[in-house]
Design a protein around this motif. Structure first.
Motif, short mmCIF file in Angstrom:
data_model
loop_
_atom_site.label_atom_id
_atom_site.label_comp_id
_atom_site.label_asym_id
_atom_site.label_seq_id
_atom_site.Cartn_x
_atom_site.Cartn_y
_atom_site.Cartn_z
N LEU A 1 39.76 27.39 49.52
CA LEU A 1 38.27 27.15 48.98
C LEU A 1 37.32 27.88 50.03
CD1 LEU A 1 36.12 25.56 47.50
CD2 LEU A 1 36.27 23.87 49.08
N VAL A 2 37.42 27.55 51.29
CA VAL A 2 36.49 28.23 51.97
C VAL A 2 36.76 29.92 52.19
CG1 VAL A 2 36.35 28.79 54.72
CG2 VAL A 2 36.52 26.33 53.75
N ALA A 3 37.98 30.28 51.88
CA ALA A 3 38.29 31.63 51.82
C ALA A 3 37.57 32.20 50.64
CB ALA A 3 39.67 31.96 51.50
N LEU A 4 37.35 31.55 49.48
CA LEU A 4 36.79 31.97 48.39
C LEU A 4 35.30 31.91 48.29
CD1 LEU A 4 39.14 30.57 45.55
CD2 LEU A 4 39.00 32.75 46.09
N LEU A 5 34.82 30.84 48.91
CA LEU A 5 33.41 30.64 49.37
C LEU A 5 32.79 31.80 50.32
CD1 LEU A 5 33.35 26.70 49.74
CD2 LEU A 5 32.00 28.04 47.91
N SER A 6 33.66 32.17 51.26
CA SER A 6 33.40 33.30 52.10
C SER A 6 33.46 34.76 51.49
CB SER A 6 34.09 32.95 53.26
OG SER A 6 34.09 31.95 53.95
N HIS A 7 34.02 34.91 50.36
CA HIS A 7 34.16 36.21 49.79
C HIS A 7 33.03 36.21 48.55
CE1 HIS A 7 37.54 38.19 51.33
NE2 HIS A 7 38.34 37.27 51.44
N CYS A 8 32.93 35.17 48.03
CA CYS A 8 32.31 35.19 46.53
C CYS A 8 30.75 34.66 46.74
CB CYS A 8 33.06 35.01 45.61
SG CYS A 8 34.57 35.64 45.01
N GLU A 9 29.70 34.96 46.16
CA GLU A 9 28.53 34.01 46.09
C GLU A 9 28.67 33.53 44.45
OE1 GLU A 9 25.05 35.84 47.42
OE2 GLU A 9 26.12 36.35 49.30
N ARG A 10 27.49 32.59 44.16
CA ARG A 10 27.50 31.97 42.98
C ARG A 10 27.17 33.21 41.94
NH1 ARG A 10 21.96 29.38 41.30
NH2 ARG A 10 22.96 28.15 39.62
N GLY A 11 27.94 33.04 40.85
CA GLY A 11 27.86 33.95 39.93
C GLY A 11 28.91 35.28 40.04
N GLU A 12 29.61 35.14 41.02
CA GLU A 12 30.60 36.21 41.22
C GLU A 12 31.93 35.48 40.89
OE1 GLU A 12 28.40 38.75 44.41
OE2 GLU A 12 29.83 37.42 45.36
N GLU A 13 33.07 36.55 40.91
CA GLU A 13 34.22 35.89 40.20
C GLU A 13 35.46 36.49 40.81
OE1 GLU A 13 35.29 37.08 36.00
OE2 GLU A 13 35.50 39.16 36.74
N TYR A 14 36.46 35.92 40.99
CA TYR A 14 37.92 36.32 41.54
C TYR A 14 38.90 36.20 40.56
CZ TYR A 14 39.44 31.41 41.94
OH TYR A 14 39.68 30.13 41.63
#
Ligand SMILES: *Cc1c(COP(=O)(O)O)cnc(C)c1O
Length: 333
Positions: free
Chosen positions: A63-76
């Motif tokens: 979760l922290v990994a994704l939060l640190s890569h992407c901002e609101r409105g971005e996708e993985y």
């Protein structure tokens, strides 16, 4: 009890407990815990990255990994069956307003790069911004082909995406490749690893990446409640595991291969085995009965139509022989 439900069920042995009790500790939110700092330094060095962060669980690390890569409105872009899409309660979407773009993995566990390319969105106000490719190694016990890691890395460089690897069991892959950790973590921007699976600690995961990235991650860790205090007692288990329990993963892989062959021999429908996992088709009708039968013999499995059996440091070859004998008795009952 012989417990084959997962490699998360291991209990710390005497030597690990002694290492934990002897750990020098401090308040890690202040950055003062020498054992946590040592673990983070050690893992960063092993992986050839600048920094690492100790977290309570793999789910929180992802979760922290994704939060640190992407901002609101971005996708993985992520696999349909990936842990950080399917099994983490939608955390990135729920807590991060990050949109997952799932795609089907190939049978070898890779996300085919032409399929990934087809999902990268144009810069258009209708679309979320595609930011990240997330892979999983190992995936359901499968080791991603080494050439693929490099291809995915080069692909993400060309397309301006970051690359994260959920490496909950990355050391199972390392042992299987017969390489050093840094030989494969070279091909990602960030990765997570679990200490509490095959490596045998009671708790703990790490997120690893660049210094800037880990600085951002530290804030998200605090916000999501993962800032622990004298967590050096737990980090000491991790250091012990990394120094004593990596090479022995080979035994788990050998045990899984051995068990697959034995079960096949007595007529069980073994679908496949990879690293420390095997998958046996038992069918809808027999699943519950097999589970109950084995439980009565003090053997725990996840009783489902396809049973996943996982080998680990608390299950010996001798115990697996008992499992085979009881499984055979079940088939002949
Ligand atoms: C177990 C696992 C996680 C999460 O770890 P927890 O510590 O159980 O939260 C993440 N990814 C994969 C691939 C896993 O197997």
């Amino acid at each position: 009890m012989i417990d084959l439900r997962s490699d998360t069920v291991t209990r710390p042995g005497r030597a690990m407990l002694d290492a934990m009790m002897a750990a020098p500790v401090g308040d890690d939110v202040y950055g003062d815990d020498p054992t946590v700092n040592e673990l983070q330094r050690y893992v960063a060095e092993l992986s050839g990255k600048e920094a690492a962060l100790f977290l309570p669980t793999g789910t929180q690390a992802n979760l922290v990994a994704l939060l640190s890569h992407c901002e609101r409105g971005e996708e993985y872009i992520v696999g349909q069956g990936a842990h950080n899409y399917l099994y983490e309660a939608g955390g990135a979407a729920v807590l991060g307003s990050i949109q997952p773009q799932p795609i089907d993995a190939a049978p070898d566990g890779t996300l085919p790069l032409d399929k990934v390319a087809a999902k990268i969105k144009a810069d258009d106000i209708h679309f979320a911004r595609t930011k990240l490719l997330s892979l999983e190694n190992t995936h359901n016990g499968k080791v991603l082909p080494r050439e693929y890691l490099q291809a995915a890395w080069e692909f993400t460089r060309q397309r301006g995406l970051a690359l994260h690897v959920d490496g909950a069991r990355i050391f199972n892959a390392v042992v299987e490749y017969g390489c050093a950790l840094k030989d494969i973590t070279h091909y990602c921007d960030s990765f997570t690893l679990c200490l509490s699976k095959g490596l045998g600690t009671p708790v703990g995961s790490l997120l690893v990446g660049s210094r800037d990235y880990i600085r951002r991650a530290n804030r998200w860790r605090k916000m999501t409640g993962g800032g622990m205090r004298q967590s050096g007692f737990l980090a000491a288990a991790g250091l012990y595991a990394l120094q004593h329990n990596v090479e022995r993963l080979r035994e788990d892989h050998d045990n899984a291969a051995w068990l697959a062959a034995q079960l096949q021999e007595i007529g069980a429908d073994v679908m496949r085995h990879d690293t420390n996992m095997l998958f046996v088709r038992v069918g809808e009708e027999s699943a519950a009965a097999l589970g109950d039968y084995l439980r009565a013999q003090d053997i725990l499995i996840n009783a489902s139509p396809v049973v996943r059996l996982v080998t680990h440091l608390d299950v010996s070859r001798e115990q697996l022989k008992q499992l085979v004998a009881h499984w055979k008795a079940f088939l002949n009952r």
